[in-house]
Design a protein around this motif. Structure first.
Motif, short mmCIF file in Angstrom:
data_model
loop_
_atom_site.label_atom_id
_atom_site.label_comp_id
_atom_site.label_asym_id
_atom_site.label_seq_id
_atom_site.Cartn_x
_atom_site.Cartn_y
_atom_site.Cartn_z
N SER A 1 0.80 -1.23 0.00
CA SER A 1 0.00 0.00 0.00
C SER A 1 0.83 1.28 0.00
CB SER A 1 -0.94 0.02 1.21
OG SER A 1 -0.21 -0.03 2.42
N SER A 2 2.15 1.15 -0.17
CA SER A 2 2.96 2.38 -0.32
C SER A 2 2.89 2.90 -1.75
CB SER A 2 4.42 2.11 0.06
OG SER A 2 4.98 1.10 -0.77
N LEU A 3 2.54 1.99 -2.70
CA LEU A 3 2.39 2.40 -4.09
C LEU A 3 0.91 2.55 -4.39
CD1 LEU A 3 3.53 2.99 -6.91
CD2 LEU A 3 3.41 0.54 -7.39
N VAL A 4 0.41 3.76 -4.23
CA VAL A 4 -1.01 4.02 -4.44
C VAL A 4 -1.15 5.30 -5.25
CG1 VAL A 4 -1.76 2.78 -2.38
CG2 VAL A 4 -1.20 5.20 -2.21
N THR A 5 -2.35 5.86 -5.26
CA THR A 5 -2.60 7.06 -6.06
C THR A 5 -2.02 8.32 -5.45
OG1 THR A 5 -4.78 7.21 -5.02
CG2 THR A 5 -4.66 6.15 -7.16
N ASP A 6 -1.51 8.23 -4.22
CA ASP A 6 -0.84 9.36 -3.55
C ASP A 6 -1.77 10.56 -3.38
OD1 ASP A 6 1.22 10.66 -2.25
OD2 ASP A 6 2.15 11.40 -4.08
N THR A 7 -2.98 10.27 -2.94
CA THR A 7 -3.96 11.34 -2.69
C THR A 7 -3.45 12.34 -1.66
OG1 THR A 7 -5.78 9.87 -3.26
CG2 THR A 7 -6.32 11.76 -1.88
N TYR A 8 -2.64 11.88 -0.73
CA TYR A 8 -2.12 12.78 0.30
C TYR A 8 -1.46 14.00 -0.33
CZ TYR A 8 0.62 14.51 4.26
OH TYR A 8 1.17 15.31 5.23
N ASN A 9 -0.71 13.78 -1.39
CA ASN A 9 0.01 14.88 -2.05
C ASN A 9 -0.71 15.45 -3.26
OD1 ASN A 9 2.55 15.03 -0.47
ND2 ASN A 9 2.82 12.92 -1.17
N ARG A 10 -1.72 14.72 -3.78
CA ARG A 10 -2.32 15.13 -5.05
C ARG A 10 -3.83 15.35 -4.97
NH1 ARG A 10 0.82 11.74 -9.76
NH2 ARG A 10 -0.42 13.21 -11.01
N TYR A 11 -4.34 15.60 -3.75
CA TYR A 11 -5.79 15.70 -3.60
C TYR A 11 -6.39 16.86 -4.37
CZ TYR A 11 -4.96 19.36 -0.10
OH TYR A 11 -4.57 20.52 0.53
N GLU A 12 -5.68 17.98 -4.49
CA GLU A 12 -6.25 19.12 -5.21
C GLU A 12 -6.45 18.78 -6.69
OE1 GLU A 12 -4.73 23.14 -3.10
OE2 GLU A 12 -3.12 21.81 -3.81
N GLU A 13 -5.43 18.18 -7.27
CA GLU A 13 -5.52 17.73 -8.66
C GLU A 13 -6.65 16.71 -8.83
OE1 GLU A 13 -2.88 14.77 -11.53
OE2 GLU A 13 -1.96 15.67 -9.76
N ASP A 14 -6.74 15.79 -7.88
CA ASP A 14 -7.73 14.72 -8.01
C ASP A 14 -9.16 15.23 -7.87
OD1 ASP A 14 -5.75 12.92 -8.50
OD2 ASP A 14 -5.74 12.05 -6.49
N VAL A 15 -9.38 16.21 -7.02
CA VAL A 15 -10.73 16.77 -6.91
C VAL A 15 -11.16 17.40 -8.23
CG1 VAL A 15 -12.12 18.58 -5.79
CG2 VAL A 15 -10.71 17.05 -4.41
N GLN A 16 -10.22 18.01 -8.93
CA GLN A 16 -10.55 18.57 -10.25
C GLN A 16 -10.91 17.46 -11.23
OE1 GLN A 16 -11.03 21.86 -10.80
NE2 GLN A 16 -10.67 21.89 -8.58
#
Length: 465
Positions: free
Chosen positions: A50-65
């Motif tokens: 689970s260390s290789l995931v979508t990295d929402t922690y760092n990319r949540y702003e991009e992902d919400v868009q």
């Protein structure tokens, strides 16, 4: 072509979980998935944890868009207990986690996306599993309730829909019956105790939530409901299906939604010598903890027949009462272990909830169409992946949901599994479900054709099929 129109203010979106998307950056503690991967990486597809995931922690702003781009008006994910709580005995929270979740929630809300937050998605903190046995222990039940209260207090002003557990039977099956989740035990009596303790944890959390009187906020639970279909109409097969329904569906559905513990379930557990340890006070809590809504996850039907072969295991599982069965005339998904495709099960589930569970408000909390990366293929000249197979099957399922709503089902939304292809337990990225493909090497999110169709569905509340 028919046009299928869904109710106004219907919730359209996707479901995911914290552990499957956030990554491990600044995480306060390990979960059992971190622990298990460190111990036994060979149990995970291609050794990916689970260390290789979508990295929402760092990319949540991009992902919400990206959520906005495919028309979401709502999104379900989870808070990680092991991220939020720094010290399990004192209840001290990790301030970095508080900041992250506040920012993530604010970003969704600012973009018109209703967050629906789940408190537990199979991710027991490793320390609590190793020290106390996780939900084997009633101490951990109380620690879970403490964590839930912290989450309500910290984020209750932003979250209108709270969920205590996602698919609470899965940790029981995976961890204590069939060896596909940590702690990989095979113990029927312990499995039943864990199941009971999870129901108790849910009930206690619901009670604490209601004490807080959070304005314009509701609490519910998400259950994976799998209808049991028989080989044919013979009486012994019908009885086998009754047992399967009792043990896999009603065992959680009745206590959590109807606030009733089926006497038939108690009789079966007593017959097998696996009755859990309970108290009158606990039973009173379970039978009075009222929820406001239900989430239903559906993927595949269950096919059963009367047991013909001798039961060979030396511990209790529900299969002591039946055998699983493959429908020789069924349709099967070639991209997901040849699992059966049966869209009409959606209507059957909806009618069961309507007729037997007070027509409680509910939403389709997960419906996922699996493909593998090879079958989805490469992006076309416009950079879009053609997953028309997924769209065609989703239409079939939504037609059945629409029929159920016309027949009186109290359904208020649909969340597809999942938003971006995410890490999925021991299968890691073996199967893909997302509106966007995750490139494992670059982390890039690659759009799929299904998202174009879904945006039209979410925007208009209708589709033709």
């Amino acid at each position: 072509m028919n046009k299928y129109i869904f109710p106004e203010n219907f919730k359209w979106g996707a479901a995911a979980s914290g552990i499957q998307t956030e990554g491990i950056t600044n995480k306060a503690n390990e979960s059992i998935w971190d622990l298990w991967h460190n111990k036994s990486p060979e149990r995970f597809y291609r050794g990916i944890g689970s260390s290789l995931v979508t990295d929402t922690y760092n990319r949540y702003e991009e992902d919400v868009q990206l959520m906005k781009k495919v028309g979401f008006n709502s999104f379900r994910t989870s808070i990680q207990w092991s991220r939020l709580i720094k010290n399990y005995e004192t209840g001290e929270v990790c301030q970095d986690a508080v900041e992250f979740y506040n920012n993530y929630l604010d970003e969704m809300i600012a973009n018109g996306i209703e967050p629906m937050m789940n408190l537990y998605h199979f991710d027991m903190p490793a320390e609590l599993q190793e020290k106390f046995g996780g939900f084997e222990s009633k101490k951990v039940v109380d620690l879970y309730v403490d964590y839930a209260v912290k989450a309500f207090e910290l984020f209750g002003n932003k979250v209108k829909y709270w969920i205590t557990f996602n698919e609470p039977i899965v940790p029981v099956e995976g961890g204590y019956l069939y060896d596909f989740h940590y702690p990989c035990k095979k113990d029927g009596k312990l499995a039943v105790q864990v199941g009971y303790n999870i129901i108790l944890a849910h009930a206690k959390a619901v009670k604490e939530f209601h004490k807080l009187n959070i304005e314009d906020s509701q609490i519910g639970v998400v259950l994976n409901l799998t209808p049991s279909y028989t080989r044919d109409e013979r009486e012994e097969d019908q009885k086998a299906a009754w047992y399967a329904d009792l043990l896999f569906n009603r065992s959680f559905l009745d206590p959590m939604v109807k606030n009733e513990i089926p006497q038939e379930l108690c009789d079966v557990l007593a017959e097998q010598g696996v009755t859990p340890e309970t108290t009158e006070e606990e039973i009173a809590c379970i039978t009075s903890a009222k929820i406001e809504f239900l989430g239903v996850n559906y993927y595949v039907p269950r096919r059963v027949k009367a047991r013909e072969a001798e039961y060979e295991l030396d511990y209790f599982t529900p299969e002591v009462y039946f055998e699983n069965y493959v429908n020789p005339e069924g349709r099967f998904n070639p991209y997901r272990d040849n699992n059966e495709i049966l869209p009409t099960a959606i209507h059957d589930i909806a009618m069961n909830v309507k007729d037997n569970y007070g027509n409680v408000p509910w939403f389709l909390a997960e419906i996922g169409i699996a493909m593998d990366e090879a079958s989805e293929g490469k992006p076309d000249e416009n950079g879009i992946i053609d997953d028309t197979f997924r769209t065609d099957l989703m239409k079939e399922h939504l037609i059945q949901l629409h029929r159920a709503i016309e027949d009186g089902a109290n359904c208020f939304g649909v969340h597809q599994w999942t938003f971006i292809d995410n890490w999925s337990w021991t299968n890691s990225f073996k199967r893909r479900y997302g509106f966007y493909r995750l490139d494992l090497e670059t982390g890039n999110r690659i759009p799929k054709k299904h998202g174009v169709w879904f945006k039209e569905l979410a925007t208009t509340g209708s589709f033709e099929g």
